[in-house]
Scaffold this active site. Structure first.
Site, PDB file in Angstrom:
ATOM      1  CE1 TYR A   1      -4.693  -2.456   4.931  1.00  0.00           C
ATOM      2  CE2 TYR A   1      -4.116  -0.213   4.306  1.00  0.00           C
ATOM      3  CZ  TYR A   1      -4.483  -1.495   3.957  1.00  0.00           C
ATOM      4  OH  TYR A   1      -4.636  -1.819   2.633  1.00  0.00           O
TER       5      TYR A   1
ATOM      6  CB  SER B   1      -0.897   0.010   1.242  1.00  0.00           C
ATOM      7  OG  SER B   1      -1.552   1.253   1.385  1.00  0.00           O
TER       8      SER B   1
END
Length: 283
Positions: free
Chosen positions: A179, A166
């Protein structure tokens, strides 16, 4: 789905974890469109089979298989099914992942008075179990499928693993420390695996998507009327291209990475596909 790329994956067996989700569904469809036999793995068996049926209706070859990426016995059972129907794995897409509310703060910035506000989840209120869930789902959920399917890929010609990192791995976003940290671990793990497997014929790379609208982030990006939330507006204001990405815009990078003829000397990379978000300073 017909992709506008001249990539030939005929006779290749591709395994896509998290294949019932928006982005990984597009990955599975693209691989099938290029001739691969695709196994869609998802905790939600119905979602996995729906993706497989859509691929077959489009002329591709696919099966949907229930699998829990956090349980090695579940993955081994899926591997057995795939081998019986298609053969052994050539391409592994580690797409399973996600966040959890218990690993998320309410506010972007902590202020001293926040300690006395019970309605807020501050850094000091983060639930260790929620943090652990996020790290397990993203990191362990990449490690275990690689252990299970990677054995079949050793010494194969043109074997490849693509992990899903990500843009959070480049710079952490506010409110989602678990995350962001978990995806940073994926990027590091991708590099480690690339070196570790470099003598076996397995290449390992990762895609780092920027902001795409998915089922998982729908409530964060749009309100009940379908309009962008303040956080969505903020994201777009920091994305030089001025919009969210579409799943189709990840496919060129994915197919390039899995095609040994196109990217045979590319190994250990983490490629952002983010509309310039990571490159923008905000000024």
């Amino acid at each position: 789905m017909k992709v506008p790329f001249n990539i030939d994956l005929k006779d290749k067996v591709a395994v896509v974890t998290g294949g019932g989700g928006v982005l990984c569904k597009a990955f599975a469809e693209a691989l099938a469109s290029c001739g691969a036999k695709v196994a869609i793995l998802d905790l939600n068996e119905e979602a996995a089979k729906k993706v497989a049926e859509d691929i077959k209706k489009d002329g591709g070859t696919a099966i949907g298989v229930a699998a829990n990426v956090l349980k090695i016995e579940s993955l081994e059972a899926a591997r057995k099914i795939i081998e019986e129907k298609f053969g052994t794995c050539d391409i592994l897409i580690n797409g399973a992942g996600g966040n959890h509310p218990k690993g998320t703060t309410t506010k972007e910035y902590f202020e001293t008075g926040d300690l006395d506000v019970k309605e807020l989840t501050t850094f000091f209120d983060l639930d260790p179990e929620g943090i652990q869930f996020v790290f397990n789902l993203n990191f362990i959920g990449t490690l275990l499928p690689t252990q299970v399917f990677g054995k079949d890929m050793v010494n194969k010609k043109s074997a490849g693993i693509v992990n899903v990192s990500s843009m959070n791995a480049f710079a952490p976003l506010t409110k989602i420390p678990a995350y962001s940290g978990a995806k940073a671990a994926i990027s590091n793990f991708t590099q480690w695996l690339a070196v570790h497997f470099s003598r076996t014929g397995i290449r390992v790379n990762a895609i780092a998507p920027g902001f795409f609208e998915t089922n998982q982030n729908a409530k964060l990006l749009r309100d009940e009327e379908g309009n962008y939330t303040p956080r969505a507006d903020k994201i777009i204001s920091q994305t030089p291209m001025g919009r969210f990405g579409t799943p189709e815009e990840l496919l060129g990078t994915l197919l390039w990475l899995v095609d040994d003829g196109a990217s045979g000397f590319v190994n250990g990379t983490v490629i952002p596909v983010d509309g310039g978000f990571a490159a923008y300073s905000g000024v």
